[in-house]
Design a protein around this motif. Structure first.
Motif, PDB file in Angstrom:
ATOM      1  N   PRO A  37      18.132   5.643   6.485  1.00 20.20           N
ATOM      2  CA  PRO A  37      16.936   5.546   7.323  1.00 20.20           C
ATOM      3  C   PRO A  37      17.249   5.616   8.807  1.00 20.20           C
ATOM      4  O   PRO A  37      16.378   5.892   9.619  1.00 20.20           O
ATOM      5  N   ASP A  38      18.505   5.432   9.173  1.00 19.83           N
ATOM      6  CA  ASP A  38      18.908   5.491  10.585  1.00 19.83           C
ATOM      7  C   ASP A  38      19.503   6.847  10.952  1.00 19.83           C
ATOM      8  O   ASP A  38      20.248   6.945  11.923  1.00 19.83           O
ATOM      9  N   ASP A  39      19.196   7.882  10.183  1.00 18.51           N
ATOM     10  CA  ASP A  39      19.749   9.211  10.419  1.00 18.51           C
ATOM     11  C   ASP A  39      19.184   9.800  11.707  1.00 18.51           C
ATOM     12  O   ASP A  39      17.988  10.054  11.825  1.00 18.51           O
ATOM     13  N   ARG A  40      20.056  10.051  12.685  1.00 18.37           N
ATOM     14  CA  ARG A  40      19.615  10.571  13.976  1.00 18.37           C
ATOM     15  C   ARG A  40      19.362  12.071  13.948  1.00 18.37           C
ATOM     16  O   ARG A  40      18.688  12.598  14.819  1.00 18.37           O
ATOM     17  N   TYR A  41      19.923  12.770  12.987  1.00 20.38           N
ATOM     18  CA  TYR A  41      19.857  14.231  12.975  1.00 20.38           C
ATOM     19  C   TYR A  41      18.914  14.784  11.922  1.00 20.38           C
ATOM     20  O   TYR A  41      18.902  15.982  11.674  1.00 20.38           O
ATOM     21  N   ARG A  45      17.868  18.893  10.854  1.00 22.31           N
ATOM     22  CA  ARG A  45      18.098  19.489   9.536  1.00 22.31           C
ATOM     23  C   ARG A  45      16.794  19.983   8.929  1.00 22.31           C
ATOM     24  O   ARG A  45      16.748  21.050   8.324  1.00 22.31           O
ATOM     25  N   LEU A  46      15.732  19.197   9.064  1.00 23.55           N
ATOM     26  CA  LEU A  46      14.440  19.623   8.528  1.00 23.55           C
ATOM     27  C   LEU A  46      13.934  20.878   9.238  1.00 23.55           C
ATOM     28  O   LEU A  46      13.408  21.782   8.607  1.00 23.55           O
ATOM     29  N   ARG A  47      14.100  20.931  10.545  1.00 23.68           N
ATOM     30  CA  ARG A  47      13.680  22.117  11.294  1.00 23.68           C
ATOM     31  C   ARG A  47      14.461  23.343  10.843  1.00 23.68           C
ATOM     32  O   ARG A  47      13.891  24.413  10.627  1.00 23.68           O
ATOM     33  N   ALA A  48      15.773  23.206  10.656  1.00 20.06           N
ATOM     34  CA  ALA A  48      16.595  24.320  10.195  1.00 20.06           C
ATOM     35  C   ALA A  48      16.194  24.745   8.788  1.00 20.06           C
ATOM     36  O   ALA A  48      16.164  25.935   8.471  1.00 20.06           O
ATOM     37  N   LYS A  49      15.869  23.778   7.938  1.00 27.28           N
ATOM     38  CA  LYS A  49      15.469  24.087   6.560  1.00 27.28           C
ATOM     39  C   LYS A  49      14.189  24.892   6.539  1.00 27.28           C
ATOM     40  O   LYS A  49      14.053  25.879   5.824  1.00 27.28           O
TER      41      LYS A  49
END
Length: 54
Positions: A37-41, A45-49
């Motif tokens: 839940p603390d994933d900064r990136y 990744r979602l934008r690239a996907k």
């Protein structure tokens, strides 16, 4: 050595190799990434996907 099953991105076959033995395509990890839940990136990744799919 740690073995993880991989999946070919072109023919969707499973293998332990870096490349697919059937078609020679690249094999990616078949396991999902660990969730934090603390994933900064995550947004990057979602934008690239979504850009790949479009």
């Amino acid at each position: 050595m740690r073995f993880q099953i991989r999946r070919c991105s072109s023919c969707r076959a499973y293998t332990l190799e870096e490349t697919c033995p059937k078609c020679g395509g690249p094999a990616e990890s078949a396991h999902p990434a660990k969730f934090s839940p603390d994933d900064r990136y995550m947004r990057y990744r979602l934008r690239a996907k979504y850009e790949e799919q479009a």
